[in-house]
Scaffold this motif. Structure first.
Motif, PDB file in Angstrom:
ATOM      1  N   GLU A   1       0.747  -1.030   0.021  1.00  0.00           N
ATOM      2  CA  GLU A   1       0.035   0.017   0.005  1.00  0.00           C
ATOM      3  C   GLU A   1       1.041   1.321  -0.060  1.00  0.00           C
ATOM      4  O   GLU A   1       1.965   1.230   0.538  1.00  0.00           O
TER       5      GLU A   1
ATOM      6  N   CYS B   1      -5.269   7.658  -7.873  1.00  0.00           N
ATOM      7  CA  CYS B   1      -6.103   6.776  -6.995  1.00  0.00           C
ATOM      8  C   CYS B   1      -7.269   6.020  -7.715  1.00  0.00           C
ATOM      9  O   CYS B   1      -7.811   5.139  -7.204  1.00  0.00           O
TER      10      CYS B   1
ATOM     11  N   GLU C   1      -4.498   0.644  -4.412  1.00  0.00           N
ATOM     12  CA  GLU C   1      -3.255   0.310  -3.387  1.00  0.00           C
ATOM     13  C   GLU C   1      -2.853   1.788  -2.904  1.00  0.00           C
ATOM     14  O   GLU C   1      -1.985   1.918  -2.160  1.00  0.00           O
TER      15      GLU C   1
ATOM     16  N   ARG D   1      -3.421   5.535  -1.638  1.00  0.00           N
ATOM     17  CA  ARG D   1      -4.186   6.425  -0.591  1.00  0.00           C
ATOM     18  C   ARG D   1      -3.860   7.747  -0.570  1.00  0.00           C
ATOM     19  O   ARG D   1      -2.669   7.747  -0.294  1.00  0.00           O
TER      20      ARG D   1
ATOM     21  N   THR E   1       0.471  -4.674   8.779  1.00  0.00           N
ATOM     22  CA  THR E   1       1.153  -4.249   7.995  1.00  0.00           C
ATOM     23  C   THR E   1       2.736  -4.840   8.467  1.00  0.00           C
ATOM     24  O   THR E   1       3.036  -4.485   9.604  1.00  0.00           O
TER      25      THR E   1
END
Length: 207
Positions: A2, A22, A27, A29, A53
């Motif tokens: 991400e 986006c 993925e 943000r 994560t």
């Protein structure tokens, strides 16, 4: 994987560009905020990390990440699950190539090993455990955070691979030498105070 982009009230169209990205890349943000400084922007970013994560790294607005760097670095963590920090080499440059993704081949470069968050890949749990970046520091919040991390005696590895392209230009805040010296000394002073406090109040070992 991400990618979290923290737009700290930029005025160069960053928000519009990233919103367009986006739309076709879930993925990525985007988090937009009023200007709060480097430490606050970093804290907003790590506060948005998804649960579970494993690893985190940073990339400041004017820097670049070498191609396939993360895939290469992940191998070290797969080989040693106990690894908490991997630190690579930084390459300073002035002008980017036409692709915008790496330094111009005919431009000046300089490789060095120093304190730069972008040159590190860090176990998320260890980074979160040492607490947020210190917003009292206008600069040197990265030094302060890494010192606090190293004080926990993590397992770390230093490699010679290029991990970051660091762009040098007239607008670098690190060109304000008096401010840089002042803020780095504050970070070192904070570390010295923590060490003195630990000696004055040692943790008793359980028997």
């Amino acid at each position: 994987m991400e990618l979290i982009v923290v737009n700290d009230h930029s005025t160069d169209g960053t928000g519009e560009i990233v919103r367009g990205i986006c739309a076709g890349a879930p993925e990525v943000r985007l988090i937009e905020q009023d200007r709060g400084g480097i430490a606050r922007a970093r804290n907003v970013g790590i506060g948005a990390i998804a649960a579970g994560t494993d690893l985190v790294s940073f990339l400041d607005a004017d820097d670049l990440s070498p191609p396939a760097r993360l895939a290469r670095d992940l191998v070290h963590f797969r080989q040693d699950p106990g690894l908490a920090l991997l630190s690579g080499t930084t390459r300073c440059f002035r002008e980017a190539a036409g692709s915008g993704l790496e330094p111009a081949p005919d431009g000046p470069i300089f490789d060095y090993r120093g304190v730069h968050l972008g040159a590190n890949l860090i176990a998320t749990s260890r980074l979160l455990a040492v607490g947020p970046f210190d917003a009292r520091l206008a600069l040197g919040e990265d030094v302060d955070s890494l010192l606090r991390l190293l004080e926990t005696q993590p397992k770390f590895k230093v490699v010679g691979d290029l991990a970051l392209y660091y762009r040098r230009h007239a607008g670098n805040v690190t060109r304000e030498v008096p401010l840089v010296r002042q803020q780095l000394m504050r970070a070192v002073l904070f570390a010295a105070c923590r060490a003195a406090s630990a000696r004055a109040h040692p943790i008793e070992e359980k028997t």
